[in-house]
Design a protein around this motif. Sequence first.
Motif, short mmCIF file in Angstrom:
data_model
loop_
_atom_site.label_atom_id
_atom_site.label_comp_id
_atom_site.label_asym_id
_atom_site.label_seq_id
_atom_site.Cartn_x
_atom_site.Cartn_y
_atom_site.Cartn_z
N LEU A 86 -7.35 -14.06 70.27
CA LEU A 86 -6.54 -12.86 70.16
C LEU A 86 -5.18 -13.05 70.83
N ALA A 87 -5.17 -13.70 71.98
CA ALA A 87 -3.90 -13.97 72.66
C ALA A 87 -3.02 -14.89 71.82
N TYR A 88 -3.63 -15.87 71.15
CA TYR A 88 -2.84 -16.82 70.37
C TYR A 88 -2.21 -16.17 69.15
N THR A 89 -2.79 -15.09 68.64
CA THR A 89 -2.23 -14.48 67.44
C THR A 89 -0.81 -13.96 67.65
N VAL A 90 -0.43 -13.68 68.88
CA VAL A 90 0.91 -13.15 69.14
C VAL A 90 1.87 -14.24 69.59
N ALA A 91 1.50 -15.51 69.42
CA ALA A 91 2.36 -16.62 69.87
C ALA A 91 3.76 -16.55 69.25
#
Length: 483
Positions: A58-63
Motif C-alpha cells: 500500500l505504501a509503494y502504490t503512492v511512490a
Amino acid sequence: MSVTELSDPPRPEPASSTAPPDRPARSASPFGALLLRLHFYAGILVAPFLVVAALTGLAYTVAPQVDAVLYGEVLTVTQVGERPLPVADQVGAARNAHPEGSVSAVQPGTGDRTTRVVFTVPELAERQHTVYVDPYTGRVQGRLTTWFGSTPATTWLDDLHRNLHLGTVGRHYSELAASWLWVLALGGVVLWWRRRRASRATARHLLVPDLTAARGVRRTRSWHATTGIWLTVGLLFLSATGLTWSRYAGANFGAGLDALDARAPQLSTALAAGPVPADTGGGHHGAAGAGGVVESAAFDRVLTTARTAGLAGPVEIAPGAPGSAWTVTQVDNTWPVAKDRVAVDPTTGTVTARSDFADWPVLAQLSGLGIQAHMGVLLGPVNQILLAALALGLLCVIVWGYRMWWQRRPTRADRRARTGSAPPRGGVRGLPWWAVLVGVPVVVAVGWALPLLGLSLLAFLAVDVALGLAARRRDTAPAPAGG
C-alpha cells in the motif's frame, strides 16, 4: 494477501431469530474437512506475513506521488522549450557537473521531463548516479543515487516491500506470503461456495454480504467471504506476479522460461570487424561507455536513426563497448506499452539488429506486463488505485478472519478458551484412494516449484501431527487414583 476464511469447525450453530441457519447440520466431506483445516491453519499462521506485504505494498502504490513531492524540481523542468538541445550537449553538461563514473545510459527528456544521464560508479555496486539536465537549456538540475532508474524514495519503498530492508534474508517473508496467497484465495472461494450451496443460497449471497444474519460469527464470516470473492482475481494476479521475481520460486520460473525458450530475445550488438572509432567529440566531452571513451556526437546520430526506425516516445540510449553497436530501447511502461529495441552502429548510424515487443514469446510479454501492473505503472493512476483497493480489502479480510477466530471461542464456564478451536482433523484418512494417489504427486510438484510453500506445509503437518499425538495421549491417559 488472501481470502482467509478462518471458519468454524463443521458443527451445527444455534438458530437465530432473524435468519435461518447457513447450512444443515451434517458432516462435512473429507475433502471439505481437509481444506477447511488447511485454510484455518494457513490463515492463522501466514496472515501476519500477508499483513506486512499489504501494508508495505500500500505504501509503494503512492511512490510516484512521493517522487513528485520530493524530487519535482529535479525530475521536471519549469518551462518547456520549443526544441531540445543536442543530446551530446546535454551529456557534456552532465559530465562537466559530475565528472566521476562512466555513462551507461541516457534517457532524453520529453515534454516537461528532464534528461537523465546515468553514470556507473564502481563504488556504488548495483546503484548509479543519475544526473538530471534541462533538455532545453542544458542546465543541470540535480543528481540522485538511483537503482535501475528508481529514485532513492522509490528504492526505499521497494526494498521495504520486497525484503523489509533485511537483504536476502528478508526476501523470504514476501515469497512466503506470495506462495500461500493463491492457496488461501482459491481455498476460500471453494469453502464459501460449498457453504452457500449446502444452504441452497442464491448466487447473490456469494457476492453480497448477508446483512440479515445475526450479529456474531455469521455476519463476520459473510463480510469476510464475500469481500474475498471480489478480491480473488486481483489476489491471484499479485501472487503470480510476485512469485516471478522471488528468490526460489522465481528461479524455478526463470528455469521454466529457459526450458520453453520463452524469455525476451537478446538483441545482438555485434558489428562487422573493423577499426575502433576514436573520440571525435568536436569539443564535447567524451562519454565513457562500457568499454572506454566514445564519441559524444554519436548520441544524436544513434537517436536520429532510432527515431527513423520508428522508436517513438521515451527511449533509453545505452552506449556499447568499442567495436559494438549501441542499443536504443523504448521505455514507455504505460498501456499500450512501447518496448521495441534496435541496435545501431554509432559510426555509420545504421540499424544492425532489431527486437519488437510484438515478436516476443507470449510468456515473456505476459511476464513483462504483469510486473509493470504489479508495480502500479501499467495503467497509470488507475493501476495505483486498484492496487491500493486490493491492499485495503485484503487487510479487512484478514481482520475479519481473526475476528471469526475470536468469536468462535467457547464461552461456557466449563469450556472457556481464549480463541476458537481448530476444525477437526481426520480429513486425509477419509479421502478415497484415488484422491490420495493423485493428490500427493501434485502437492509434491507444487512444493518443489514453490519451495517455501512446500517447506511451510511440511512444518504445518509436523506441528499438527505432534498436537494430535499429544491430544491422543492425554485422552487415553488413565485417570489418577484416589479421591
